[in-house]
Design an enzyme around this catalytic site. Structure first.
Site, PDB file in Angstrom:
ATOM      1  N   ASN A  55       0.831  -1.209   0.000  1.00 51.80           N
ATOM      2  CA  ASN A  55       0.000   0.000   0.000  1.00 51.80           C
ATOM      3  C   ASN A  55       0.864   1.256   0.000  1.00 51.80           C
ATOM      4  O   ASN A  55       0.609   2.213  -0.740  1.00 51.80           O
ATOM      5  CB  ASN A  55      -0.898   0.024   1.239  1.00 51.80           C
ATOM      6  CG  ASN A  55      -2.020  -0.983   1.187  1.00 51.80           C
ATOM      7  OD1 ASN A  55      -2.285  -1.592   0.153  1.00 51.80           O
ATOM      8  ND2 ASN A  55      -2.694  -1.173   2.306  1.00 51.80           N
ATOM      9  N   ARG A 389     -10.596  -4.405 -13.698  1.00 58.25           N
ATOM     10  CA  ARG A 389      -9.492  -5.260 -13.235  1.00 58.25           C
ATOM     11  C   ARG A 389      -9.969  -6.706 -13.292  1.00 58.25           C
ATOM     12  O   ARG A 389     -11.012  -7.040 -12.736  1.00 58.25           O
ATOM     13  CB  ARG A 389      -9.086  -4.929 -11.796  1.00 58.25           C
ATOM     14  CG  ARG A 389      -8.597  -3.510 -11.570  1.00 58.25           C
ATOM     15  CD  ARG A 389      -8.042  -3.353 -10.151  1.00 58.25           C
ATOM     16  NE  ARG A 389      -7.977  -1.966  -9.737  1.00 58.25           N
ATOM     17  CZ  ARG A 389      -6.991  -1.122 -10.044  1.00 58.25           C
ATOM     18  NH1 ARG A 389      -5.997  -1.539 -10.803  1.00 58.25           N
ATOM     19  NH2 ARG A 389      -6.997   0.130  -9.614  1.00 58.25           N
ATOM     20  N   ARG A 419      -5.238   2.045 -12.967  1.00 56.24           N
ATOM     21  CA  ARG A 419      -3.877   2.218 -12.450  1.00 56.24           C
ATOM     22  C   ARG A 419      -3.248   0.906 -11.977  1.00 56.24           C
ATOM     23  O   ARG A 419      -3.834   0.152 -11.223  1.00 56.24           O
ATOM     24  CB  ARG A 419      -3.871   3.237 -11.315  1.00 56.24           C
ATOM     25  CG  ARG A 419      -2.459   3.498 -10.778  1.00 56.24           C
ATOM     26  CD  ARG A 419      -2.433   4.624  -9.782  1.00 56.24           C
ATOM     27  NE  ARG A 419      -2.573   5.913 -10.425  1.00 56.24           N
ATOM     28  CZ  ARG A 419      -3.408   6.867 -10.009  1.00 56.24           C
ATOM     29  NH1 ARG A 419      -4.196   6.654  -8.988  1.00 56.24           N
ATOM     30  NH2 ARG A 419      -3.457   8.024 -10.627  1.00 56.24           N
ATOM     31  N   HIS A 449     -15.226   2.884 -14.662  1.00 55.70           N
ATOM     32  CA  HIS A 449     -15.050   2.115 -13.428  1.00 55.70           C
ATOM     33  C   HIS A 449     -16.301   1.302 -13.102  1.00 55.70           C
ATOM     34  O   HIS A 449     -16.314   0.525 -12.147  1.00 55.70           O
ATOM     35  CB  HIS A 449     -14.727   3.100 -12.283  1.00 55.70           C
ATOM     36  CG  HIS A 449     -14.344   2.469 -10.996  1.00 55.70           C
ATOM     37  ND1 HIS A 449     -15.143   2.524  -9.868  1.00 55.70           N
ATOM     38  CD2 HIS A 449     -13.252   1.752 -10.635  1.00 55.70           C
ATOM     39  CE1 HIS A 449     -14.550   1.888  -8.872  1.00 55.70           C
ATOM     40  NE2 HIS A 449     -13.404   1.405  -9.308  1.00 55.70           N
ATOM     41  N   TYR A 482     -12.434  -9.758  -1.302  1.00 56.43           N
ATOM     42  CA  TYR A 482     -13.103  -8.463  -1.150  1.00 56.43           C
ATOM     43  C   TYR A 482     -14.589  -8.689  -0.875  1.00 56.43           C
ATOM     44  O   TYR A 482     -15.212  -9.575  -1.466  1.00 56.43           O
ATOM     45  CB  TYR A 482     -12.995  -7.634  -2.433  1.00 56.43           C
ATOM     46  CG  TYR A 482     -11.617  -7.151  -2.813  1.00 56.43           C
ATOM     47  CD1 TYR A 482     -10.461  -7.627  -2.198  1.00 56.43           C
ATOM     48  CD2 TYR A 482     -11.466  -6.206  -3.831  1.00 56.43           C
ATOM     49  CE1 TYR A 482      -9.211  -7.181  -2.570  1.00 56.43           C
ATOM     50  CE2 TYR A 482     -10.208  -5.751  -4.213  1.00 56.43           C
ATOM     51  CZ  TYR A 482      -9.086  -6.246  -3.585  1.00 56.43           C
ATOM     52  OH  TYR A 482      -7.846  -5.801  -3.963  1.00 56.43           O
ATOM     53  N   ARG A 578     -14.064   2.493   4.894  1.00 58.06           N
ATOM     54  CA  ARG A 578     -12.866   1.697   5.193  1.00 58.06           C
ATOM     55  C   ARG A 578     -11.601   2.526   5.145  1.00 58.06           C
ATOM     56  O   ARG A 578     -10.736   2.410   5.997  1.00 58.06           O
ATOM     57  CB  ARG A 578     -12.742   0.537   4.195  1.00 58.06           C
ATOM     58  CG  ARG A 578     -11.397  -0.187   4.293  1.00 58.06           C
ATOM     59  CD  ARG A 578     -11.297  -1.340   3.316  1.00 58.06           C
ATOM     60  NE  ARG A 578     -11.554  -0.966   1.947  1.00 58.06           N
ATOM     61  CZ  ARG A 578     -10.665  -0.409   1.124  1.00 58.06           C
ATOM     62  NH1 ARG A 578      -9.452  -0.116   1.556  1.00 58.06           N
ATOM     63  NH2 ARG A 578     -10.982  -0.124  -0.128  1.00 58.06           N
ATOM     64  N   HIS A 606     -15.239  -3.629   0.415  1.00 59.57           N
ATOM     65  CA  HIS A 606     -15.193  -2.988  -0.900  1.00 59.57           C
ATOM     66  C   HIS A 606     -16.564  -2.564  -1.424  1.00 59.57           C
ATOM     67  O   HIS A 606     -16.649  -1.785  -2.366  1.00 59.57           O
ATOM     68  CB  HIS A 606     -14.529  -3.953  -1.893  1.00 59.57           C
ATOM     69  CG  HIS A 606     -14.096  -3.330  -3.177  1.00 59.57           C
ATOM     70  ND1 HIS A 606     -14.787  -3.495  -4.362  1.00 59.57           N
ATOM     71  CD2 HIS A 606     -13.040  -2.535  -3.465  1.00 59.57           C
ATOM     72  CE1 HIS A 606     -14.170  -2.832  -5.329  1.00 59.57           C
ATOM     73  NE2 HIS A 606     -13.114  -2.232  -4.814  1.00 59.57           N
TER      74      HIS A 606
END
Length: 702
Positions: A55, A389, A419, A449, A482, A578, A606
């Site tokens: 992270n 993703r 990204r 997204h 997730y 979160r 998530h």
């Protein structure tokens, strides 16, 4: 309490907001707390140390790099919430990041490593090795490591090399006794530690013990074999983190795929934004040279007491987890979704009623089957899907390719600007195109997204449309880790909305008409602002205003101010955020009716869920969007309502269970600090564990 008109508060006051970057660091501190938590299994604590490092790497490569670019460009305007200039942000980040990394290394060295030793898992240095182990490691070095290494000499003819982003390197100071003049006797060599080699080398050990030595320890011990004829004076370990944010000029880009491929090559060589140096065997002469060559300042340099790049601990976890089952979380298997029951056919079930999927408690397999069955069904005419993703070996990609090869109309939006997934997505885009899919790369200047799939089927002469919408990615790997919701429906209005949405993505359509979907950048913010305003009106009339919002991050100032207005009007607001949260709760006359909690545990929270009491006519929306400015303005996002009453009750119960968590929940105070929720003798509630138990019970009851 509701404020009178004479008591107006300036909601732009910087004291009412957390800085985005510092709030993110507070989130990563909560990740680190999981590594410190002795109630977590030992190898899981090791994994949390790795996640913390990963992270932080990304934070430096993107967020810190962006702030440094602003300072270099002479931009010194304060950000619009906490009012900090880029320079002040960098100063505060450096202080906090140094503090957190020191805690991280202390946790690893003083707590996790000794606990591992008690289990027979031990890190050895070269000096700890027995004669047999030394012989083994020298042979291993000669045969497995030496052929891969490239020693680089630094002199007038061979300048300091460009070193890869995140690479681990050994700066070797050499002494040449043959030189007459003293100033010519000291030389410098650089050896890059190959990332393709195993970082942990396990040694011959007695019994059930697992003793290992680090790759860099081995190379350091044999540097004399790389620089023959010289005496090794010192070996300093260092690691560089570089600016890795892509600059994509979409104006005039005829082929976005080629533009991104070109930019990806530059990512390895951006400006240095952080220098990590191993405290052990550090040579001040080498450190001074690194300062000069990399153009870093004191605040950019992190001298760490332990191995550099602790992201490597994830590979150690994967190696040891199968051997030490008592040191990892007990296995929890995603269950058959309760809305599917024993049904084999997802499509026929969706005709009967809407289907809600709650991952990872319920299996992601029905989503894979949704696409796979559509590919195999001769009645299916078209499949359209957005991909942001996906996993490395995605079954969904394979199903889309099969569908195209069978002659179906397959349209896939692959977001090339996701990204750190750009390279992966470029690969999939090419592969899908070669299979005959119509691939689009997204919308200019926006990241797509949203998570949506449309299947068009002709059965008995009638056209049917089936839609899957989700809060998370079409990634079968992360779906096990997730928490997310998926929703499958055959409702006609949703099918029409999905068709209009894909036509907007693929054509020159302006904002289309939607029955149920709200779409950013068009109207998601406005939708939520209106819903909050409605809740304020209902509260003034009936006194029962209540909002629950669950998201990953909260940074959008207009929405934060609107929630402050709701609090001032007396509406009860509970936020489950979160990560980054720029809103401060509990401030008198501003946010005293707002509670903010963050759940950080085994699974990454998530899902995005937005609940409004609406005077008893409860409204619930699921979304791909967090309440962040980028999601509202710079991304293509979807928000959609849950219409089924039982489904709404189920989602509300999940929200209430999450709010009742007193094991993995931290609550934010009015100063922006987070504290564990105090149990106070009540029953321990770990919401994630409880949700899994409920999923098991539902399966047993069927």
């Amino acid at each position: 309490m509701e404020l009178s008109k004479g008591n107006i508060v300036n909601l732009n006051d910087t004291a009412y907001y957390n800085n985005r970057e510092l709030s993110w660091l507070a989130f990563n501190e909560r990740v680190l707390q999981e590594a410190q938590d002795e109630t977590n299994p030992l190898l899981e604590r090791l994994k949390f140390i790795s996640i913390f490092s990963s992270n932080l790497d990304e934070f430096f490569m993107v967020r810190v790099a962006g702030l440094k670019d602003q300072v270099s460009a002479g931009f010194n305007q304060p950000e619009n919430k906490a009012g900090l200039t880029p320079k002040k942000q960098l100063n505060k980040i450096a202080i906090k990041a140094h503090e957190l990394m020191t805690v991280q290394y202390g946790t690893f060295k003083n707590y996790v490593l000794p606990a591992l030793e008690l289990e027979g898992i031990e890190r050895l240095t070269f000096h700890d090795l027995t004669k047999e182990q030394r012989e083994f490691i020298e042979e291993y070095f000669d045969e497995q490591i030496f052929p891969v290494l490239t020693p680089v000499a630094i002199d007038a003819y061979r300048p300091f090399p460009m070193l890869l982003n995140k690479s681990l390197n050994l700066a070797t100071l050499l002494y040449d006794e043959k030189q007459v003049e003293e100033e010519n006797r000291t030389k410098l060599g650089i050896v890059q530690v190959p990332s393709l080699l195993e970082r942990f080398i396990f040694l011959p050990s007695e019994g059930q013990k697992h003793k290992f030595i680090l790759l860099e320890d081995v190379i350091s011990s044999f540097t004399h074999k790389l620089f023959t004829g010289y005496k090794v004076s010192s070996v300093t370990r260092f690691r560089i983190t570089r600016n890795a944010d892509l600059t994509i000029h979409e104006e005039g880009a005829r082929d976005l795929l080629k533009v991104i491929e070109k930019e990806l090559k530059k990512r390895k060589w951006g400006a240095a934004v952080r220098l990590e140096v191993g405290k052990e065997h550090i040579d001040e002469r080498v450190l001074a040279l690194l300062y000069e060559v990399l153009e870093v300042k004191d605040e950019d340099v992190y001298i760490m007491d332990g191995p550099l790049d602790l992201t490597c601990l994830f590979s150690l976890y994967k190696k040891l987890a199968p051997l030490y089952e008592h040191l990892v979380y007990p296995a929890l298997i995603p269950q058959r979704p309760q809305d599917l029951g024993d049904a084999e056919d997802v499509f026929e079930k969706a005709i009967e009623h809407d289907i809600l999927l709650h991952h990872p408690f319920e299996s992601f397999q029905p989503v894979v089957d949704f696409v796979r069955d559509a590919a195999d069904d001769p009645n299916v005419l078209a499949i359209k899907q957005t991909l942001y993703r996906v996993s490395g070996d995605s079954p969904i990609i394979q199903a889309l390719k099969i569908a195209a090869e069978k002659g179906k109309q397959v349209t896939v939006l692959v977001e090339l600007k996701a990204r750190f997934d750009e390279e992966n997505n470029v690969h999939w885009a090419k592969e899908l195109e070669q299979a005959g899919c119509h691939v689009i790369y997204g919308v200019s200047h926006l990241k797509t997204h949203s998570k949506i799939t449309l299947v068009v089927r002709r059965k008995n002469g009638k056209i049917e449309r089936f839609v899957h919408l989700g809060t998370g990615n079409y990634n079968d790997a992360t779906a096990k880790l997730y928490t997310d919701f998926g929703y499958i429906t055959s409702r006609k209005d949703f099918g029409v909305d999905a068709t209009n949405f894909f036509n907007y993505l693929s054509g020159y359509t302006t904002k289309p008409h939607f029955h149920h979907l709200s779409v950013a950048p068009f109207d998601i913010r406005e939708q939520f602002m209106d819903l909050i305003d409605e809740e304020i009106r209902y509260h003034r009339q009936y006194g029962n205003g209540y909002i629950i919002a669950k998201m990953n991050s909260l940074t959008d100032k207009p929405l934060i101010k609107k929630m402050y207005e709701a609090s001032q009007a007396g509406v009860k607001v509970e936020l489950i955020v979160r990560g980054t949260c720029c809103l401060r709760p509990g401030i008198p006359n501003v946010s005293e009716n707002i509670r903010v909690v963050s759940v950080v545990g085994r699974y990454l929270e998530h899902s995005r869920i937005y609940y409004f009491h609406h005077n008893g006519e409860e409204k619930i929306y699921l979304s791909s969007a967090d309440w962040m400015t980028r999601n509202m303005e710079k991304r293509v996002e979807i928000s959609f309502p849950i219409l089924d009453i039982e489904m709404k009750a189920r989602i509300k119960a999940i929200l209430q269970l999450t709010l009742a968590d007193n094991v993995k929940t931290r609550e934010q105070n009015k100063d922006g600090d987070y504290y564990y929720v105090i149990n106070s003798g009540a029953e321990e509630i770990d919401s994630q564990v409880k949700l899994f138990k409920m999923a098991y019970q539902n399966t047993d009851a069927e």
